[in-house]
Design a protein around this motif. Structure first.
Motif, PDB file in Angstrom:
ATOM      1  N   MET A 181      18.090  49.096  33.557  1.00 34.05           N
ATOM      2  CA  MET A 181      16.769  49.070  34.180  1.00 34.05           C
ATOM      3  C   MET A 181      15.847  50.088  33.525  1.00 34.05           C
ATOM      4  O   MET A 181      14.678  49.794  33.238  1.00 34.05           O
ATOM      5  CB  MET A 181      16.898  49.360  35.682  1.00 34.05           C
ATOM      6  CG  MET A 181      15.581  49.317  36.437  1.00 34.05           C
ATOM      7  SD  MET A 181      14.902  47.658  36.547  1.00 34.05           S
ATOM      8  CE  MET A 181      16.134  46.874  37.578  1.00 34.05           C
ATOM      9  N   LEU A 182      16.350  51.285  33.266  1.00 35.18           N
ATOM     10  CA  LEU A 182      15.538  52.306  32.601  1.00 35.18           C
ATOM     11  C   LEU A 182      15.150  51.876  31.195  1.00 35.18           C
ATOM     12  O   LEU A 182      14.017  52.107  30.752  1.00 35.18           O
ATOM     13  CB  LEU A 182      16.311  53.627  32.565  1.00 35.18           C
ATOM     14  CG  LEU A 182      16.562  54.307  33.920  1.00 35.18           C
ATOM     15  CD1 LEU A 182      17.416  55.550  33.731  1.00 35.18           C
ATOM     16  CD2 LEU A 182      15.238  54.670  34.591  1.00 35.18           C
ATOM     17  N   VAL A 185      12.360  49.022  31.475  1.00 35.49           N
ATOM     18  CA  VAL A 185      11.026  49.446  31.914  1.00 35.49           C
ATOM     19  C   VAL A 185      10.350  50.334  30.882  1.00 35.49           C
ATOM     20  O   VAL A 185       9.134  50.304  30.712  1.00 35.49           O
ATOM     21  CB  VAL A 185      11.147  50.164  33.277  1.00 35.49           C
ATOM     22  CG1 VAL A 185       9.808  50.716  33.726  1.00 35.49           C
ATOM     23  CG2 VAL A 185      11.673  49.197  34.338  1.00 35.49           C
ATOM     24  N   ARG A 186      11.121  51.166  30.194  1.00 36.23           N
ATOM     25  CA  ARG A 186      10.643  52.088  29.161  1.00 36.23           C
ATOM     26  C   ARG A 186       9.952  53.313  29.751  1.00 36.23           C
ATOM     27  O   ARG A 186      10.157  54.418  29.285  1.00 36.23           O
ATOM     28  CB  ARG A 186       9.705  51.373  28.168  1.00 36.23           C
ATOM     29  CG  ARG A 186      10.402  50.320  27.323  1.00 36.23           C
ATOM     30  CD  ARG A 186       9.462  49.752  26.287  1.00 36.23           C
ATOM     31  NE  ARG A 186      10.144  48.730  25.475  1.00 36.23           N
ATOM     32  CZ  ARG A 186       9.552  48.085  24.484  1.00 36.23           C
ATOM     33  NH1 ARG A 186       8.285  48.338  24.178  1.00 36.23           N
ATOM     34  NH2 ARG A 186      10.233  47.175  23.804  1.00 36.23           N
ATOM     35  N   ASP A 187       9.109  53.117  30.772  1.00 40.47           N
ATOM     36  CA  ASP A 187       8.456  54.255  31.400  1.00 40.47           C
ATOM     37  C   ASP A 187       9.476  54.948  32.309  1.00 40.47           C
ATOM     38  O   ASP A 187       9.904  54.370  33.315  1.00 40.47           O
ATOM     39  CB  ASP A 187       7.252  53.790  32.219  1.00 40.47           C
ATOM     40  CG  ASP A 187       6.473  54.958  32.826  1.00 40.47           C
ATOM     41  OD1 ASP A 187       6.883  56.122  32.615  1.00 40.47           O
ATOM     42  OD2 ASP A 187       5.472  54.709  33.505  1.00 40.47           O
ATOM     43  N   PRO A 188       9.898  56.178  32.004  1.00 40.14           N
ATOM     44  CA  PRO A 188      10.941  56.835  32.809  1.00 40.14           C
ATOM     45  C   PRO A 188      10.556  56.995  34.276  1.00 40.14           C
ATOM     46  O   PRO A 188      11.388  56.817  35.167  1.00 40.14           O
ATOM     47  CB  PRO A 188      11.134  58.192  32.120  1.00 40.14           C
ATOM     48  CG  PRO A 188      10.617  57.994  30.726  1.00 40.14           C
ATOM     49  CD  PRO A 188       9.504  57.008  30.850  1.00 40.14           C
ATOM     50  N   GLY A 191      10.635  53.585  35.937  1.00 45.46           N
ATOM     51  CA  GLY A 191      12.025  53.169  36.047  1.00 45.46           C
ATOM     52  C   GLY A 191      12.757  53.911  37.145  1.00 45.46           C
ATOM     53  O   GLY A 191      13.581  53.324  37.868  1.00 45.46           O
ATOM     54  N   HIS A 192      12.457  55.212  37.302  1.00 43.78           N
ATOM     55  CA  HIS A 192      13.088  55.990  38.372  1.00 43.78           C
ATOM     56  C   HIS A 192      12.633  55.499  39.737  1.00 43.78           C
ATOM     57  O   HIS A 192      13.437  55.411  40.675  1.00 43.78           O
ATOM     58  CB  HIS A 192      12.749  57.466  38.202  1.00 43.78           C
ATOM     59  CG  HIS A 192      13.344  58.353  39.247  1.00 43.78           C
ATOM     60  ND1 HIS A 192      14.696  58.569  39.368  1.00 43.78           N
ATOM     61  CD2 HIS A 192      12.761  59.066  40.261  1.00 43.78           C
ATOM     62  CE1 HIS A 192      14.934  59.366  40.395  1.00 43.78           C
ATOM     63  NE2 HIS A 192      13.776  59.681  40.942  1.00 43.78           N
ATOM     64  N   SER A 195      14.383  52.178  40.394  1.00 41.07           N
ATOM     65  CA  SER A 195      15.798  52.428  40.672  1.00 41.07           C
ATOM     66  C   SER A 195      15.989  52.991  42.081  1.00 41.07           C
ATOM     67  O   SER A 195      16.918  52.601  42.804  1.00 41.07           O
ATOM     68  CB  SER A 195      16.375  53.386  39.635  1.00 41.07           C
ATOM     69  OG  SER A 195      17.723  53.673  39.906  1.00 41.07           O
TER      70      SER A 195
END
Length: 368
Positions: A181-182, A185-188, A191-192, A195
């Protein structure tokens, strides 16, 4: 007239245009058509997701009860969860399969006692209702009903292998899904957030399905004890039916009492077993459903009564009998998902009983 900032529309109020409403209606229509057309694929997949969630809930329960004494590895807890859930499913299929032949052999005896049962019912309801019952029930083909019911059970048994395959791959993908998933999405930060939201939704679903399974099993156990004491035919089958129907609030508990009660009228010459099943099993359903269920689950995950009827009607129309059993778990899952998205949280509030959702939101949980 001079323009003031107060004249501007409130940006926090959603004012959808006609085109947005049109697009939403098109998406809903296509979604309903897709659910109906893809039932052969979606029903086993949905059952696999619910079984997967139940396995995770069972493995987490194993970890919690063992934590004060020793620390179990995650893989061992998952293995125990798989064994517990699959043992329960295999037990259900064994009951349905072993008693199907016995039920078919007993059909002639039930048909012979059917008229006597109608006469006994008529003695309680009156002569006019007796004539109505005889007119409408005399044409019921018990053999055809039995074949239809067990045909549905056979279809479920045939889909069991496919469900096991789905669940196996879900268990294998669980550990790497967050990492993928991270990467996707690429954007941390985004993505967090996603998640965390998925984790909150998963925790709420595990809690709901786990508690409902425990409550349904407890209700079925008490009902089974009553069936065995009375000597009712096929008590295991009626206990399995009670377990399954308790996933449908209100309506399911009533049907779970009516079916064995009517069978007792056909099987026994006395009306006493009928009264025992109605009053004892009805009391058990009422106490567990209105006291234990809210105490363990809380009212936040319960749908309003109107939404229960809407969900039951919709999913039954789309997926038939299996849709009726899955209607409330699916709709509660949708409620949980809607409650986690700020834009759709008002819809979740409207779907709830009193509008007070205590489901923790992912963003608030993350900030705390």
């Amino acid at each position: 007239m001079k323009h003031t900032p107060e004249d501007d529309p409130d940006p926090g109020i959603l004012r959808p245009s006609l085109s947005v409403v049109r697009d939403v209606m098109i998406v809903l229509a296509v979604s309903v058509f897709g659910l109906s057309a893809g039932a052969g694929f979606l029903v086993p997949l949905t059952l696999a997701v619910l079984v997967f969630v139940l396995i995770i809930a069972a493995s987490d329960w194993v970890l919690r009860i063992s934590n004060p004494f020793f620390t179990l590895p995650r893989w061992f807890a998952n293995l125990v969860g798989v064994l517990l859930v699959l043992s329960g499913l295999l037990a259900i299929m064994y009951v349905l399969g072993s008693q199907a032949t016995q039920f078919t052999r007993a059909l002639p005896r039930y048909e012979a006692q059917f008229d006597q049962a109608i006469t006994r019912i008529g003695g309680l309801l009156g002569a006019d209702l007796t004539a109505v019952l005889q007119t409408n029930l005399i044409n019921i083909d018990l053999s055809r009903l039995a074949l239809s019911a067990f045909g549905g059970a056979t279809s479920f048994i045939n889909a069991f292998l496919l469900i096991c395959i789905y669940v196996g791959f879900m268990m294998a993908e669980r550990t790497v899904m967050a990492h993928k998933m991270l990467l996707a999405v690429r954007d941390p930060e985004l993505g967090h957030e996603i998640s965390t939201m998925i984790g909150t939704i998963s925790d709420s679903l595990q809690r709901y399905i786990g508690v409902k399974t425990f409550i349904s099993a407890l209700t079925a156990l008490f009902s089974y004890a009553a069936f065995r004491v009375l000597g009712l035919d096929f008590p295991e089958t009626w206990a399995v039916l009670t377990f399954a129907l308790n996933f449908i609030p209100s309506i399911g508990s009533v049907v779970a009492v009516i079916f064995p009660a009517l069978v007792s009228l056909v099987q026994f010459d006395s009306i006493t077993p009928f009264l025992v099943i109605v009053f004892f099993c009805g009391t058990v359903q009422f106490l567990i459903g209105n006291i234990l269920d809210p105490a363990l689950l809380g009212r936040s995950l319960n749908l309003s009564t109107f939404m229960v009827i809407i969900a039951l009607t919709f999913w039954s129309a789309v997926w038939g009998l299996i849709g009726a059993f899955l209607s409330v778990p699916l709709t509660v899952g949708i409620l949980i998902i809607l409650s986690q998205i700020p834009a759709t949280r008002p819809v979740a509030i409207l779907m709830s009983i009193d509008g007070k959702l205590s489901i923790p939101r992912a963003d608030k949980k993350d900030k705390s």
